[in-house]
Every structure is written in C-alpha cells, then in structure tokens.
Design a protein around this motif. Structure first.
Motif, PDB file in Angstrom:
ATOM      1  N   ASP A   2       0.848  -1.187   0.000  1.00  0.00           N
ATOM      2  CA  ASP A   2       0.000   0.000   0.000  1.00  0.00           C
ATOM      3  C   ASP A   2       0.892   1.247   0.000  1.00  0.00           C
ATOM      4  N   GLY A   3       0.273   2.409  -0.027  1.00  0.00           N
ATOM      5  CA  GLY A   3       1.025   3.665  -0.103  1.00  0.00           C
ATOM      6  C   GLY A   3       1.997   3.838   1.049  1.00  0.00           C
ATOM      7  N   GLU A   4       1.572   3.485   2.268  1.00  0.00           N
ATOM      8  CA  GLU A   4       2.446   3.637   3.428  1.00  0.00           C
ATOM      9  C   GLU A   4       3.630   2.662   3.354  1.00  0.00           C
ATOM     10  N   GLY A   5       3.377   1.444   2.921  1.00  0.00           N
ATOM     11  CA  GLY A   5       4.443   0.457   2.770  1.00  0.00           C
ATOM     12  C   GLY A   5       5.465   0.890   1.731  1.00  0.00           C
ATOM     13  N   ARG A   6       4.962   1.456   0.620  1.00  0.00           N
ATOM     14  CA  ARG A   6       5.878   1.942  -0.418  1.00  0.00           C
ATOM     15  C   ARG A   6       6.673   3.153   0.082  1.00  0.00           C
ATOM     16  N   TYR A   7       6.062   3.976   0.924  1.00  0.00           N
ATOM     17  CA  TYR A   7       6.780   5.128   1.497  1.00  0.00           C
ATOM     18  C   TYR A   7       7.968   4.639   2.328  1.00  0.00           C
ATOM     19  N   ASP A   8       7.733   3.660   3.196  1.00  0.00           N
ATOM     20  CA  ASP A   8       8.814   3.114   4.020  1.00  0.00           C
ATOM     21  C   ASP A   8       9.899   2.486   3.148  1.00  0.00           C
ATOM     22  N   TYR A   9       9.484   1.742   2.130  1.00  0.00           N
ATOM     23  CA  TYR A   9      10.435   1.131   1.205  1.00  0.00           C
ATOM     24  C   TYR A   9      11.255   2.213   0.502  1.00  0.00           C
ATOM     25  N   PHE A  10      10.568   3.275   0.058  1.00  0.00           N
ATOM     26  CA  PHE A  10      11.230   4.406  -0.603  1.00  0.00           C
ATOM     27  C   PHE A  10      12.315   4.996   0.298  1.00  0.00           C
ATOM     28  N   LEU A  11      11.983   5.263   1.564  1.00  0.00           N
ATOM     29  CA  LEU A  11      12.954   5.852   2.495  1.00  0.00           C
ATOM     30  C   LEU A  11      14.188   4.962   2.613  1.00  0.00           C
ATOM     31  N   ASN A  12      13.983   3.671   2.799  1.00  0.00           N
ATOM     32  CA  ASN A  12      15.116   2.747   2.947  1.00  0.00           C
ATOM     33  C   ASN A  12      15.991   2.712   1.703  1.00  0.00           C
ATOM     34  N   GLU A  13      15.367   2.624   0.533  1.00  0.00           N
ATOM     35  CA  GLU A  13      16.131   2.540  -0.709  1.00  0.00           C
ATOM     36  C   GLU A  13      16.892   3.833  -1.009  1.00  0.00           C
ATOM     37  N   VAL A  14      16.239   4.959  -0.795  1.00  0.00           N
ATOM     38  CA  VAL A  14      16.880   6.251  -1.069  1.00  0.00           C
ATOM     39  C   VAL A  14      18.072   6.454  -0.128  1.00  0.00           C
ATOM     40  N   LEU A  15      17.928   6.055   1.119  1.00  0.00           N
ATOM     41  CA  LEU A  15      19.051   6.189   2.054  1.00  0.00           C
ATOM     42  C   LEU A  15      20.217   5.306   1.635  1.00  0.00           C
ATOM     43  N   GLU A  16      19.922   4.145   1.084  1.00  0.00           N
ATOM     44  CA  GLU A  16      20.992   3.243   0.658  1.00  0.00           C
ATOM     45  C   GLU A  16      21.657   3.721  -0.634  1.00  0.00           C
ATOM     46  N   ARG A 107      12.800  15.836   6.127  1.00  0.00           N
ATOM     47  CA  ARG A 107      12.917  15.562   7.561  1.00  0.00           C
ATOM     48  C   ARG A 107      12.903  14.050   7.831  1.00  0.00           C
ATOM     49  N   ASP A 108      11.984  13.330   7.178  1.00  0.00           N
ATOM     50  CA  ASP A 108      11.909  11.879   7.369  1.00  0.00           C
ATOM     51  C   ASP A 108      13.203  11.205   6.909  1.00  0.00           C
ATOM     52  N   LEU A 109      13.730  11.638   5.780  1.00  0.00           N
ATOM     53  CA  LEU A 109      14.992  11.065   5.289  1.00  0.00           C
ATOM     54  C   LEU A 109      16.144  11.384   6.244  1.00  0.00           C
ATOM     55  N   GLN A 110      16.191  12.617   6.737  1.00  0.00           N
ATOM     56  CA  GLN A 110      17.261  12.993   7.661  1.00  0.00           C
ATOM     57  C   GLN A 110      17.142  12.244   8.993  1.00  0.00           C
ATOM     58  N   ASP A 111      15.905  12.063   9.469  1.00  0.00           N
ATOM     59  CA  ASP A 111      15.700  11.308  10.719  1.00  0.00           C
ATOM     60  C   ASP A 111      16.172   9.871  10.550  1.00  0.00           C
ATOM     61  N   ASP A 112      15.799   9.267   9.414  1.00  0.00           N
ATOM     62  CA  ASP A 112      16.211   7.871   9.170  1.00  0.00           C
ATOM     63  C   ASP A 112      17.716   7.778   8.937  1.00  0.00           C
ATOM     64  N   MET A 113      18.316   8.828   8.367  1.00  0.00           N
ATOM     65  CA  MET A 113      19.751   8.829   8.131  1.00  0.00           C
ATOM     66  C   MET A 113      20.518   8.780   9.460  1.00  0.00           C
TER      67      MET A 113
END
Length: 116
Positions: A2-16, A107-113
């Motif tokens: 779903d949209g939320e699952g893809r958002y979390d996946y997006f954050l992880n992949e972009v950080l990597e 902000r979400d990307l920086q927090d996860d970083m």
C-alpha cells in the motif's frame, strides 16, 4: 504494497542509494501531476530507475532521471516548497500514493539517516 508500505520502502532505498528518481520529458521538464480529486499538484518520485521506468511504460516522452540526495535537499526541496508542489512518493500502478510536503520528506529522510 500500500502507499504507506511503499513510502517506508522508498525511504530505505533512497538512504541506501543516495538518489531519488523522477521522470522528465524530451525537453528535460519534470513530470508534475495534478490530482483530479482534490487538485493537489505533486512531483512523483521513485526509489529506483526501474520503478520510474515501469511507471512511464507506454509513454514515449518520459524517461527516468536521478537526483542525488544532496541536490534534492539543497535545490529541489526549497523549489518545490516555493512553488507549492507536494511530493507523491513512489506512485504505483494501483493508483495508491503517499503525498507529503517536500520539507516533511526531507525531515523523514534525515531522521532515518541519523539512525542508519
């Protein structure tokens, strides 16, 4: 996913990978979508070239383009905010989508970083 699952996946992949993918036309103008339901204008972004290309399949005029995370933070986030554009994170073929503000995504990307 779903949209939320893809958002979390997006954050992880972009950080990597340290890059965000958009679609541009032959004139190097980025794809902007305006929602028919509520009129919200957004920039669709993907975590990889393959997902962006998959979304553009069937369109002769669109091709994936990467944006480095530093460029996204430094140039795109302020520009999107100034222009009143939201970010549509990882649109799927099922039309579900997570729409967020550019600053909130940063902000979400920086927090996860910081916990990466």
């Amino acid at each position: 996913m779903d949209g939320e699952g893809r958002y979390d996946y997006f954050l992880n992949e972009v950080l990597e990978e340290r890059e965000v993918w958009i679609l541009v036309n032959a004139d190097n103008r980025f794809l902007k979508i305006v929602s028919e339901e509520d009129g919200v204008a957004y920039l669709p972004v993907w975590p990889s070239e393959a997902f962006a290309a998959g979304y553009a399949k069937g369109s002769d005029d669109l091709s994936p383009k990467s944006i480095s995370m530093p460029d996204f933070f430094r140039k795109w986030v302020p520009g999107l905010t100034r222009d009143g554009l939201e970010v549509g994170v990882f649109p799927g073929v099922d039309d579900t989508l997570w729409i967020t503000g550019a600053e909130e995504l940063k902000r979400d990307l920086q927090d996860d970083m910081s916990s990466f």
